[in-house]
Design a protein around this motif. Structure first.
Motif, PDB file in Angstrom:
ATOM      1  N   VAL A  50       0.848  -1.187   0.000  1.00 57.41           N
ATOM      2  CA  VAL A  50       0.000   0.000   0.000  1.00 57.41           C
ATOM      3  C   VAL A  50       0.883   1.236   0.000  1.00 57.41           C
ATOM      4  O   VAL A  50       1.872   1.299   0.740  1.00 57.41           O
ATOM      5  CB  VAL A  50      -0.916  -0.005   1.242  1.00 57.41           C
ATOM      6  CG1 VAL A  50      -1.766   1.252   1.298  1.00 57.41           C
ATOM      7  CG2 VAL A  50      -1.803  -1.246   1.217  1.00 57.41           C
ATOM      8  N   ALA A  55      -1.242   4.364   3.719  1.00 56.74           N
ATOM      9  CA  ALA A  55      -1.069   3.606   4.954  1.00 56.74           C
ATOM     10  C   ALA A  55      -1.004   4.533   6.165  1.00 56.74           C
ATOM     11  O   ALA A  55      -1.569   4.237   7.225  1.00 56.74           O
ATOM     12  CB  ALA A  55       0.197   2.758   4.869  1.00 56.74           C
ATOM     13  N   ALA A  58      -4.458   5.798   7.031  1.00 59.06           N
ATOM     14  CA  ALA A  58      -5.233   4.730   7.655  1.00 59.06           C
ATOM     15  C   ALA A  58      -4.830   4.541   9.110  1.00 59.06           C
ATOM     16  O   ALA A  58      -5.678   4.305   9.983  1.00 59.06           O
ATOM     17  CB  ALA A  58      -5.046   3.430   6.876  1.00 59.06           C
ATOM     18  N   THR A 214      -6.374  -1.074   7.009  1.00 54.72           N
ATOM     19  CA  THR A 214      -6.101  -1.609   5.677  1.00 54.72           C
ATOM     20  C   THR A 214      -6.710  -2.992   5.525  1.00 54.72           C
ATOM     21  O   THR A 214      -7.356  -3.313   4.518  1.00 54.72           O
ATOM     22  CB  THR A 214      -4.582  -1.676   5.434  1.00 54.72           C
ATOM     23  OG1 THR A 214      -4.057  -0.350   5.381  1.00 54.72           O
ATOM     24  CG2 THR A 214      -4.256  -2.402   4.142  1.00 54.72           C
ATOM     25  N   HIS A 215      -6.530  -3.806   6.540  1.00 51.27           N
ATOM     26  CA  HIS A 215      -7.024  -5.186   6.547  1.00 51.27           C
ATOM     27  C   HIS A 215      -8.541  -5.232   6.352  1.00 51.27           C
ATOM     28  O   HIS A 215      -9.065  -5.925   5.482  1.00 51.27           O
ATOM     29  CB  HIS A 215      -6.623  -5.839   7.875  1.00 51.27           C
ATOM     30  CG  HIS A 215      -6.816  -7.311   7.924  1.00 51.27           C
ATOM     31  ND1 HIS A 215      -6.811  -8.011   9.115  1.00 51.27           N
ATOM     32  CD2 HIS A 215      -7.045  -8.237   6.960  1.00 51.27           C
ATOM     33  CE1 HIS A 215      -7.000  -9.296   8.871  1.00 51.27           C
ATOM     34  NE2 HIS A 215      -7.153  -9.461   7.577  1.00 51.27           N
ATOM     35  N   SER A 217     -10.563  -2.865   5.292  1.00 51.48           N
ATOM     36  CA  SER A 217     -10.992  -2.245   4.040  1.00 51.48           C
ATOM     37  C   SER A 217     -10.917  -3.244   2.890  1.00 51.48           C
ATOM     38  O   SER A 217     -11.846  -3.346   2.071  1.00 51.48           O
ATOM     39  CB  SER A 217     -10.124  -1.026   3.718  1.00 51.48           C
ATOM     40  OG  SER A 217     -10.174  -0.059   4.734  1.00 51.48           O
ATOM     41  N   TYR A 276     -10.813  -1.367  -6.715  1.00 50.29           N
ATOM     42  CA  TYR A 276     -10.314  -2.591  -6.081  1.00 50.29           C
ATOM     43  C   TYR A 276     -10.427  -3.765  -7.055  1.00 50.29           C
ATOM     44  O   TYR A 276      -9.492  -4.566  -7.187  1.00 50.29           O
ATOM     45  CB  TYR A 276     -11.098  -2.872  -4.808  1.00 50.29           C
ATOM     46  CG  TYR A 276     -10.781  -4.218  -4.182  1.00 50.29           C
ATOM     47  CD1 TYR A 276      -9.683  -4.362  -3.330  1.00 50.29           C
ATOM     48  CD2 TYR A 276     -11.553  -5.346  -4.456  1.00 50.29           C
ATOM     49  CE1 TYR A 276      -9.367  -5.590  -2.767  1.00 50.29           C
ATOM     50  CE2 TYR A 276     -11.254  -6.578  -3.892  1.00 50.29           C
ATOM     51  CZ  TYR A 276     -10.160  -6.698  -3.056  1.00 50.29           C
ATOM     52  OH  TYR A 276      -9.853  -7.928  -2.513  1.00 50.29           O
ATOM     53  N   ALA A 282      -5.785   0.978  -3.087  1.00 52.94           N
ATOM     54  CA  ALA A 282      -5.598   2.235  -2.359  1.00 52.94           C
ATOM     55  C   ALA A 282      -6.889   3.029  -2.181  1.00 52.94           C
ATOM     56  O   ALA A 282      -7.147   3.533  -1.082  1.00 52.94           O
ATOM     57  CB  ALA A 282      -4.530   3.085  -3.055  1.00 52.94           C
ATOM     58  N   ILE A 285      -9.125   1.832   0.743  1.00 58.06           N
ATOM     59  CA  ILE A 285      -8.494   2.118   2.040  1.00 58.06           C
ATOM     60  C   ILE A 285      -8.661   3.604   2.371  1.00 58.06           C
ATOM     61  O   ILE A 285      -8.998   3.974   3.505  1.00 58.06           O
ATOM     62  CB  ILE A 285      -7.008   1.726   2.019  1.00 58.06           C
ATOM     63  CG1 ILE A 285      -6.853   0.233   1.740  1.00 58.06           C
ATOM     64  CG2 ILE A 285      -6.336   2.087   3.345  1.00 58.06           C
ATOM     65  CD1 ILE A 285      -5.421  -0.187   1.452  1.00 58.06           C
ATOM     66  N   THR A 286      -8.452   4.445   1.379  1.00 57.55           N
ATOM     67  CA  THR A 286      -8.619   5.890   1.576  1.00 57.55           C
ATOM     68  C   THR A 286     -10.051   6.226   1.964  1.00 57.55           C
ATOM     69  O   THR A 286     -10.285   7.056   2.863  1.00 57.55           O
ATOM     70  CB  THR A 286      -8.228   6.640   0.289  1.00 57.55           C
ATOM     71  OG1 THR A 286      -6.838   6.443   0.030  1.00 57.55           O
ATOM     72  CG2 THR A 286      -8.511   8.135   0.422  1.00 57.55           C
ATOM     73  N   SER A 289     -10.605   5.317   5.546  1.00 56.08           N
ATOM     74  CA  SER A 289      -9.893   6.243   6.440  1.00 56.08           C
ATOM     75  C   SER A 289     -10.678   7.533   6.588  1.00 56.08           C
ATOM     76  O   SER A 289     -10.923   8.009   7.709  1.00 56.08           O
ATOM     77  CB  SER A 289      -8.497   6.542   5.882  1.00 56.08           C
ATOM     78  OG  SER A 289      -7.704   5.377   5.813  1.00 56.08           O
TER      79      SER A 289
END
Length: 399
Positions: A50, A55, A58, A214-215, A217, A276, A282, A285-286, A289
């Motif tokens: 990532v 990261a 997150a 991250t996990h 997401s 994804y 990314a 994850i964003t 967050s």
């Protein structure tokens, strides 16, 4: 990431055996022959690289979630030594927001009435079911498995026969497009691939080598890509987020209303799911967050509003300490609609004592009667309803 192609979905050509309903000539022409269904990658052991800025964001969001969870330990009020009903309030607001993403809306008043099993509209009953599903998922966090995912779906869709509650789908589904999968926005995998893909996802969820936000997401995006059920995939998939937060130890007391944060930009959320599937993790994850920051900010404001309401109630209610009316106050924060029977059961008091408590709260302008007649009368705590509807308005959600 070991390579974008490892995360990108593949495709396979499938024969169309569905029943064609009424459609235009153009749609019929587009719906002839075979169609393409996705083949999601297995991710149980996949490596992820990532971008550092994604990261870092997150990680900051995760710290904020954990801080908010700890703050509630000092929040008022407490009831019977337990953390306040504020935890229940946040669970319900998250459930309502998660349902809203799927187009199922219910105002705070309708949801409170539906929770009483009183007369309520279909949407309110669906949101109430989502509350139950969310709680079931959290309760099963220590036993994250295929069975617990099925149990959450069963709770969510228990009276929706078409959705096959608690069972994986047994036919092709698709997202957007039209009456057949040929022109769909996205076609999840064939139904016979679902059990193995969910089993792989469960193993991925048990990993301990990935940063928590991250996990979860990635797990959520993979779940939505598999789309294992006829209906209720989005709501069930978001319960998985909270199960993983609880399992990781980040949250101990509450359900952070992440879905309310996602509501601030649902287009970006759905676009991130698409990215994804194209091999780029990314964006999702964003989105989680940013949703977490928004959720914590909005949640803090709701907690402040409810704490002020409770303090005002304490000052305005003349009843003695320990009275039934005072003991009911914390409960009204999480269940702002009541009947005498509900009060009687919750406080374990007689019917006259329950009625007396309600009357005292009406006299103090804490409760207001919303139904007439001698049977099935109900009362609401208007201040709480207003606070919850204000929370919904801040997310952009209509009530």
């Amino acid at each position: 990431m070991s390579g974008v192609n490892e995360l990108s979905v593949g495709w396979e050509r499938c024969d169309w055996a569905g029943t064609d309903g009424p459609m235009s000539r153009r749609e019929r022409a587009q719906s002839r022959g075979s169609y393409l269904a996705s083949i999601p990658p297995t991710i149980a052991e996949l490596g992820f690289d990532v971008p550092s800025e994604v990261a870092a964001e997150a990680e900051d969001a995760l710290i904020e979630i954990s801080r908010f969870d700890a703050e509630l330990a000092a929040s008022l009020p407490r009831a019977d030594g337990e953390l306040a009903p504020l935890a229940v309030v946040l669970l319900r607001t998250e459930s309502a927001s998660s349902s809203q993403i799927e187009g199922v809306t219910a105002g705070a008043k309708a949801l409170a009435i539906a929770t009483l099993n009183a007369s309520a509209g279909q949407n309110a009953r669906l949101v109430a079911a989502n509350v139950e599903a969310m709680q079931k998922a959290i309760d099963l966090a220590d036993d994250l498995s295929t069975d617990s995912i099925l149990a959450a779906h069963r709770a969510l869709m228990h009276d929706q026969t078409y959705a096959r509650p608690g069972q994986f789908r047994d036919s092709q589904v698709w997202i957007g497009g039209g009456p057949t999968p040929h022109t769909a926005t996205f076609v999840p995998p064939r139904h016979d691939r679902v059990p193995a893909l969910v089993a792989d996802l469960v193993e991925f969820c048990k990993r301990t080598d990935l940063p928590v936000l991250t996990h979860l997401s990635l797990a959520h995006a993979q779940f939505e890509t598999i789309h294992p059920f006829n209906d209720g995939n989005g709501r069930t998939g978001r319960t998985l987020v909270h199960a993983m937060l609880r399992r990781s130890g980040v949250t101990r007391r509450l359900t952070v209303p992440v879905s309310a944060g996602l509501l601030t930009d649902t287009d970006a959320y759905f676009a991130a799911l698409g990215a994804y599937r194209d091999g780029d993790p990314a964006p999702i994850i964003t989105q989680f967050s940013r949703a977490s920051f928004a959720a914590v900010g909005n949640g803090r404001e709701l907690v402040t509003d409810l704490t002020v309401i409770y303090e005002d109630w304490q000052q305005n209610l003349p009843s003695r300490k320990g009275s039934a009316a005072r003991r009911l106050l914390p409960h009204l924060l999480s269940q702002p609609a009541v009947t005498v029977a509900h009060v009687q059961e919750h406080l374990a008091v007689s019917q006259p004592a329950a009625q007396r408590a309600v009357d005292q709260l009406v006299d103090a302008s804490i409760l207001k009667q919303i139904s007439t007649g001698k049977r099935d009368r109900a009362w609401i705590a208007r201040d709480v309803i207003t606070a919850l509807d204000n929370f919904a308005s801040r997310t952009g959600r209509r009530s």
